[in-house]
Design a protein around this motif. Structure first.
Motif, PDB file in Angstrom:
ATOM      1  N   ARG A 257       0.817  -1.203   0.000  1.00 53.77           N
ATOM      2  CA  ARG A 257       0.000   0.000   0.000  1.00 53.77           C
ATOM      3  C   ARG A 257       0.855   1.258   0.000  1.00 53.77           C
ATOM      4  O   ARG A 257       2.053   1.216   0.276  1.00 53.77           O
ATOM      5  CB  ARG A 257      -0.949  -0.007   1.203  1.00 53.77           C
ATOM      6  CG  ARG A 257      -1.954  -1.141   1.155  1.00 53.77           C
ATOM      7  CD  ARG A 257      -2.847  -1.161   2.365  1.00 53.77           C
ATOM      8  NE  ARG A 257      -3.644   0.065   2.478  1.00 53.77           N
ATOM      9  CZ  ARG A 257      -4.500   0.302   3.459  1.00 53.77           C
ATOM     10  NH1 ARG A 257      -4.665  -0.592   4.422  1.00 53.77           N
ATOM     11  NH2 ARG A 257      -5.189   1.437   3.500  1.00 53.77           N
ATOM     12  N   ALA A 258       0.206   2.376  -0.306  1.00 49.43           N
ATOM     13  CA  ALA A 258       0.863   3.683  -0.281  1.00 49.43           C
ATOM     14  C   ALA A 258       0.315   4.481   0.893  1.00 49.43           C
ATOM     15  O   ALA A 258      -0.637   4.078   1.557  1.00 49.43           O
ATOM     16  CB  ALA A 258       0.623   4.410  -1.594  1.00 49.43           C
ATOM     17  N   ASP A 259       0.910   5.631   1.138  1.00 50.25           N
ATOM     18  CA  ASP A 259       0.513   6.501   2.254  1.00 50.25           C
ATOM     19  C   ASP A 259      -0.031   7.798   1.679  1.00 50.25           C
ATOM     20  O   ASP A 259       0.691   8.553   1.015  1.00 50.25           O
ATOM     21  CB  ASP A 259       1.727   6.761   3.142  1.00 50.25           C
ATOM     22  CG  ASP A 259       1.436   7.767   4.247  1.00 50.25           C
ATOM     23  OD1 ASP A 259       0.255   7.910   4.632  1.00 50.25           O
ATOM     24  OD2 ASP A 259       2.384   8.408   4.740  1.00 50.25           O
ATOM     25  N   LEU A 260      -1.311   8.073   1.913  1.00 53.69           N
ATOM     26  CA  LEU A 260      -1.930   9.276   1.369  1.00 53.69           C
ATOM     27  C   LEU A 260      -1.241  10.540   1.872  1.00 53.69           C
ATOM     28  O   LEU A 260      -0.988  11.469   1.106  1.00 53.69           O
ATOM     29  CB  LEU A 260      -3.422   9.300   1.726  1.00 53.69           C
ATOM     30  CG  LEU A 260      -4.218  10.536   1.278  1.00 53.69           C
ATOM     31  CD1 LEU A 260      -4.153  10.702  -0.229  1.00 53.69           C
ATOM     32  CD2 LEU A 260      -5.661  10.434   1.749  1.00 53.69           C
ATOM     33  N   ALA A 261      -0.909  10.573   3.158  1.00 51.47           N
ATOM     34  CA  ALA A 261      -0.308  11.778   3.738  1.00 51.47           C
ATOM     35  C   ALA A 261       1.041  12.098   3.096  1.00 51.47           C
ATOM     36  O   ALA A 261       1.420  13.267   2.984  1.00 51.47           O
ATOM     37  CB  ALA A 261      -0.140  11.614   5.246  1.00 51.47           C
TER      38      ALA A 261
END
Length: 304
Positions: free
Chosen positions: A41-45
């Motif tokens: 997954r990626a990190d939105l922030a």
């Protein structure tokens, strides 16, 4: 499982992508949940500017793109186009309904991407009940269970149609449910009206500002709320539109343009505004006029 983009499919030609996911669905459906849970997954922030590919139109019966009324009807071709777009440098997100998110997850195309689940798809394009846009796709529980990053809700407001009240209430409840889980709520608001038996969205400056002011106040908290907004007529209007909100916002792509350069220029002007965090584009990039998905995506990414 990973698969690279393939040449355009036809109904009678090879269908390696759909054949692969159909076999898994038929023989090992539990693999879908495992793949979603194990997906990097990626990190939105920490994502910075966003380039999100959108593909939730078919679930509303909206299969057309440009001059092709059934452009999105062939799933092999649709998956191939999505995979091509997602493989391009700078593309860091995807928005879709459960079945296409699951297909692309099985194919490895969503690894390392931010992913939003589309929530309300019951207001079918052209139906007499189109404004009764109930939530029949993802809910907050399903988004959390599928390890997605948030949910998107289409929130059309029609002063002459009582169904809009139910849509607004359902959107508020969805925002609350997502916020409780720390998940992003992406609202796509429009002021809409019936015109000659079809729904038309008002893209004037005044209407977009009004839709923003209504949408951003929905729910108990806006801490996890973002907006998905159209470009309006000119840069000065877009500045006034974006001055009506402090919420992070993404600019939507809309219909396939007959003048892609002008469309990109309007996106570029919007992207100069500080609360515009990126683009969410579907048919304009997946079905460009010249059918060169790679070039269309790369040109959009260059604006970021």
């Amino acid at each position: 499982m990973n698969a690279s983009p393939t040449p355009a499919a036809s109904a009678s030609g090879p269908r390696p992508l759909t054949d692969a996911v159909t076999e898994i669905r038929a023989t090992d459906p539990g693999r879908i949940g495992r793949a979603l849970a194990q997906r990097p997954r990626a990190d939105l922030a920490g994502a910075g500017r966003l380039m999100v590919i959108a593909c939730d139109h078919p679930a509303r019966g909206a299969l057309g793109a440009g001059e092709r009324p059934l452009a999105m009807a062939d799933r092999e071709d649709l998956l191939r186009r999505c995979m091509t777009a997602l493989s391009r440098p700078g593309v860091n997100g995807f928005l879709g309904t459960a079945e296409i998110i699951e297909d692309l997850t099985l194919l490895g195309a969503l690894d390392g991407k931010l992913v939003w689940g589309s929530m309300n798809r019951v207001g079918l394009q052209g139906a007499s009940f189109e404004m009764d846009d109930r939530f029949g796709a993802y809910d907050a529980d399903g988004i959390e269970a599928s390890h997605l990053d948030g949910g998107k809700m289409l929130t059309r407001i029609n002063d002459a149609d009582p169904a809009s009240a139910a849509t607004l209430e359902a959107s508020a409840k969805a925002i609350d449910s997502l916020s409780e889980r720390g998940l992003n709520a992406m609202i796509e608001p429009f002021i809409s009206r019936w015109e000659d038996g079809r729904i038309v969205n008002d893209l004037s400056e005044e209407a977009v500002i009004r839709s923003i002011c209504i949408a951003q106040a929905l729910g108990r908290s806006s801490a996890h709320t973002w907006l998905k907004l159209p470009c309006v007529s000119d840069p000065d209007s877009m500045r006034r539109v974006m001055a009506s909100t402090s919420l992070p916002s993404l600019i939507l792509g809309g219909e396939v343009s007959t003048d892609p350069e002008a469309t990109r220029a309007s996106w570029a002007a919007a992207l100069e505004l500080p609360n515009v965090r990126g683009l969410v584009v579907g048919r304009s990039l997946l079905y460009p006029g010249n059918d060169d998905v790679e070039a269309a995506v790369d040109a959009a990414v260059a604006l970021l």
